[in-house]
Structure formats: C-alpha cells, structure tokens
Write a protein that holds these residues in place. Sequence first.
Motif, PDB file in Angstrom:
ATOM      1  N   GLU A  42      -3.635  -5.164  11.241  1.00 27.37           N
ATOM      2  CA  GLU A  42      -3.040  -4.080  10.186  1.00 27.37           C
ATOM      3  C   GLU A  42      -2.477  -5.023   9.092  1.00 27.37           C
ATOM      4  OE1 GLU A  42      -0.405  -1.237  11.754  1.00 27.37           O
ATOM      5  OE2 GLU A  42      -0.068  -0.243   9.590  1.00 27.37           O
ATOM      6  N   ASP A  67      -2.640   7.854  11.661  1.00 21.83           N
ATOM      7  CA  ASP A  67      -1.534   6.838  12.147  1.00 21.83           C
ATOM      8  C   ASP A  67      -0.429   7.886  12.666  1.00 21.83           C
ATOM      9  OD1 ASP A  67      -0.078   4.634  12.163  1.00 21.83           O
ATOM     10  OD2 ASP A  67      -0.037   4.271   9.999  1.00 21.83           O
ATOM     11  N   GLU A 113      -5.955   3.953   7.259  1.00 18.08           N
ATOM     12  CA  GLU A 113      -4.935   4.639   8.121  1.00 18.08           C
ATOM     13  C   GLU A 113      -4.129   5.748   7.388  1.00 18.08           C
ATOM     14  OE1 GLU A 113      -2.172   1.983  10.310  1.00 18.08           O
ATOM     15  OE2 GLU A 113      -3.686   0.788  10.980  1.00 18.08           O
ATOM     16  N   GLU A 159       0.955   1.833  19.484  1.00 21.74           N
ATOM     17  CA  GLU A 159       1.651   0.926  18.490  1.00 21.74           C
ATOM     18  C   GLU A 159       3.265   0.828  19.013  1.00 21.74           C
ATOM     19  OE1 GLU A 159       1.391   1.558  14.020  1.00 21.74           O
ATOM     20  OE2 GLU A 159       1.570   3.445  14.883  1.00 21.74           O
ATOM     21  N   LYS A 212      -3.669   6.263  16.368  1.00 25.76           N
ATOM     22  CA  LYS A 212      -2.631   5.451  16.674  1.00 25.76           C
ATOM     23  C   LYS A 212      -1.397   6.135  17.202  1.00 25.76           C
ATOM     24  CE  LYS A 212      -2.448   1.590  14.170  1.00 25.76           C
ATOM     25  NZ  LYS A 212      -2.025   0.586  13.210  1.00 25.76           N
ATOM     26  N   ASN A 246      -3.029   0.766   5.123  1.00 25.51           N
ATOM     27  CA  ASN A 246      -2.295   2.236   5.010  1.00 25.51           C
ATOM     28  C   ASN A 246      -2.669   2.807   3.640  1.00 25.51           C
ATOM     29  OD1 ASN A 246      -0.322   2.141   7.506  1.00 25.51           O
ATOM     30  ND2 ASN A 246      -0.297   0.146   6.740  1.00 25.51           N
TER      31      ASN A 246
HETATM   32 CA    CA Z   1      -0.058   2.158   9.958  1.00 26.79          CA
END
Ligand code: CA
Length: 279
Positions: free
Chosen positions: A58, A179, A149, A236, A200, A117
């Motif tokens: 990421e 996300d 994301e 996560e 996630k 992101n």
């Molecule tokens: Ca993220």
Amino acid sequence: AKSSGRDGFKIYDQTRPEKSVNKLTLLEEMRTGIENGEFFLEYQPQYNLVSGRIVGAEALVRWQHPVLGRLMPGEFIALAEESGLIVPLGRWVLHEACRQNRQWQDDGLTPITMGVNVSVRQFRDSGLISDVTAALKDTGLEAGYLELEVTESLLIQNADQAVRLMDDFRRIGLKLAIDDFGTGYSSLAALKSFPLTRLKIDRSFIRDLDFDESDRSIARAIISLGRELGLNVVAEGVESAKQQAFLASCRCETVQGFHFGRPMNATRFGKLLAMTLTP
Ligand code: CA
Ligand code: C2E
Ligand code: CA
Ligand code: CA
C-alpha cells in the motif's frame, strides 16, 4: 490535524511539540511543495498468510516539509481535500506508485499489486480515469498491478457516478478495494452494488481480537462473507502473532500491519521483496 479557529491550523505529531501554523500558509506551501518534490511515498507490505510471501504494497504519502519536518497524511490530507489540492497531489501519488511498482518489476522482482488511496474529491473530479490511464501509460505498468482503495462513504455519497466509474476501472483491468470495511453505514449495500475485487477489514475490528469476543465474531463473519462473494480479504492493522493466528484460523487470505512490516521507503521495500522468492 485538527482545525483551531478560523485560519489557525494545528499540526500535531507525537515526535515533536505541538505546532500551530497558519492554514493559508500551509496551503500555499503544499502547492509549491508538490512542484518542488517535497512529497514522497512509503510502502507497507501485504502478505499472503499461507505462503508467507509479499503479494502487495500500500502506497502511503508523506510530506517532507522544509521547516516542519516530516508530516503524516493525518496532518495534511484533510486540508488537501478541502482545498482541491488533493487532485494534483493524488495525480502525483498515482504516477509515483505506478512508476515504482514497474521499477521493481524491471529489477526482476516478484510482481505485486500496488494499492493507492483515492479520496472523495479525486473521485468526484471527472479527470480521475484519465489520470489513472495516463499514469499506467507513462510508466508502462499493467492495470492488473494497480489497485484503487476507496471508502464505503465515498461510494455511497456518489453512488450513481461511482458505479459507472468503477465499471470503467474494472473494464481496463484495475483492482478495486473497499477500504476501512465495516466502519460506514452501508457496507453491505456497497458490496452488492460495486464491482469490487478486495475488502479491507478496518483496523478497529482487528485491534481487540485477543479479548473482544464480538470483534472476533465480526472479523470471522466478514472473512467468510468475502470468501462467499469471491473477494480477496485483507486484515489491516495486524500487530501481534496472536492476531495472526486467529486470522489464520479463519482462513483470512491476506494481512497487513506492524507485526509484518511498517511502511518503509522504496529501497528497503525492494530489498524485502527480493527476499521473497519467486514461487
Ligand atoms: Ca488504505
Ligand atoms: P489507511 O488507508 O487506512 O492506511 C493505513 C494506515 O494505518 C496508515 O497510516 C498505516 O501506517 C497505518 N497502519 C498500518 N498498519 C498498522 C498497524 O499495525 N497498527 C497501526 N496502529 N497502524 C497501522 P498513515 O500512513 O498515517 O495514513 C493514514 C491515512 O491517510 C490512510 O489510512 C489514508 O486514508 C490516508 N492516506 C495515506 N496516503 C494517502 C494518499 O496517497 N492519498 C489519499 N487520498 N489518502 C492517503
Ligand atoms: Ca484502511
Ligand atoms: Ca471492540
């Protein structure tokens, strides 16, 4: 970062005393900072829990401010969003993340997926699809190695536009992750309406796994829901071996968190990836 009054903007970081800087000044500095190359990315590894191999990264943005030092996203992303500067900043992030991922492939390392992101403002900006295609074209990265994301609130706020845009992204072969899953009010609706490839699980459900029975039930349910829907599931914020063991027992496919690796610069990440042997 939190706002303090009309134009004061408080920068808070544990590593240095609290500083208050003028919001307009910071904005202007952000504008020039983007042009001057003061922003950089760190990469946090994502591991397949069964093979133990790195399967993704990421990309997380940081700002090396000439006076204030290193600023974290929590200290400037909200301001970037509010002002619209997130559009040029996000464009840079996309390009840099794709460039770096392609570079690792050119270095002969195992190909991985790069998560980037995307914030609401970028999503509303009609230029996102052309920014993404330009980043892929300029860097030569294949679309399948890029994952956007997005949060569920972003999807729900802009539902009609979002479905169309996400369909376009899937058509060019991009991966799409939801996300912070479970923190919004419409998680299940989002799963139903959008062409996602990954889910996630938010860190807040992972944090207390060791002692919170309901969090264990929620995490287990999300993992099996993801599996039923054919989505890859990432936990996560995994910080301990005990959390890892629990997630393994639920057959969670992918993990990310301080227990496995903190966000790090590209050189360190490349070395780590080099130790992951090609299957
Ligand atoms: Ca993220
Ligand atoms: P996020 O997308 O949920 O990213 C994960 C955040 O959790 C990162 O914080 C990461 O360092 C942190 N983290 C990872 N593993 C652990 C763990 O085991 N324990 C704990 N306590 N934390 C962990 P970071 O880098 O400060 O980023 C914060 C947020 O800023 C991100 O949350 C994301 O929403 C936003 N952000 C970061 N980079 C970008 C960007 O390029 N564009 C946009 N629009 N937003 C970004
Ligand atoms: Ca997250
Ligand atoms: Ca809890």
